[in-house]
Enzyme design. Sequence first.
Site, PDB file in Angstrom:
ATOM      1  CE1 TYR A   1      -2.945   3.131   0.714  1.00  0.00           C
ATOM      2  CE2 TYR A   1      -3.495   2.208   2.857  1.00  0.00           C
ATOM      3  CZ  TYR A   1      -3.658   3.185   1.889  1.00  0.00           C
ATOM      4  OH  TYR A   1      -4.542   4.216   2.119  1.00  0.00           O
TER       5      TYR A   1
ATOM      6  CE  LYS B   1      -5.865   2.462  -1.438  1.00  0.00           C
ATOM      7  NZ  LYS B   1      -6.387   2.895  -0.136  1.00  0.00           N
TER       8      LYS B   1
END
Length: 304
Positions: free
Chosen positions: A138, A166
């Site tokens: 992330y 992400k």
Amino acid sequence: MSLPQPLRGIIPPLVTPLSGRDTLDIAGLERLVEHLITGGVHGLFILGTTGEAPSLSYRLRRELIERTCQLVKGRVPVLVGITDTAFVESVNLARYSAEKGVSAVVTAPPYYFPAAPPELQQYIEDLVAEMPLPMFLYNMPGLTKVSFDIELVRRALDMPGICGVKDSSCDMIYFHRLIEVARQRPEWSILVGPEELTAEAVLLGGHGGINGGANLHPSLYVKMYEAAAAQDLPLTRQLHAEVMRLAGSIYTVGRHKSAIIKGIKCGLSLLGICDDQMAEPFQRFREPEREMIRERLSALGLIH
């Protein structure tokens, strides 16, 4: 539920419905989960930024994981954020998540001491070795102070436990480079955080969005994703404009960075879905801001 490879679509980062400082709004969580699944989303991501995860007790995080998995009942994949300043706590939460039926975990870099690239690479290698589930990286440099640079992502191609990235950097050049790197691992998912960039990201090869506004209007975001995935440019432009209108309406009430999460929670409260209690240090909107959100939701056609 097993994780589709690659995971595609709209995976909303759920707010954490609270009814007190360390109390989950259980009925609100149930309504939120049903609201999102009925809206057609492709997965749920709990304990992310929108979920105020770093502000929640470990006890409440575990309760949220267990109850969410019970409510979802395997209908869509559940992703859990395990980002922490303590390595062992990230591992503990991942193991608990695996026991409860979670599909994958998500980690940003530890967010207090800024790790240099070699230190961050070693950290990820050590973390992957302990993971009982697939793990997303992330990238959230605005909050963690460091980024998963492209060279680290390239080296992560050789780590079998990693299943994608992400990206919430708002840097589309970086995102394009992620897409290029990920072509070597076709089972990887490259997902974007900011909803304002999701249509563009999917049109150019990304796999979907982890978009906060989907808490409020999931079907809109799903339709936008489907149009972009089908390369339907006129419909994508139309739906992207609607997403931009929602974000511009709801995220601009209030003066501080917390206004985005406050706006989403306030909106969900006005829709009758869950309480708008915030995790400290933040507080819910007062009545003037709440009335502004009500007026804007009405203008968007979400309440009457």
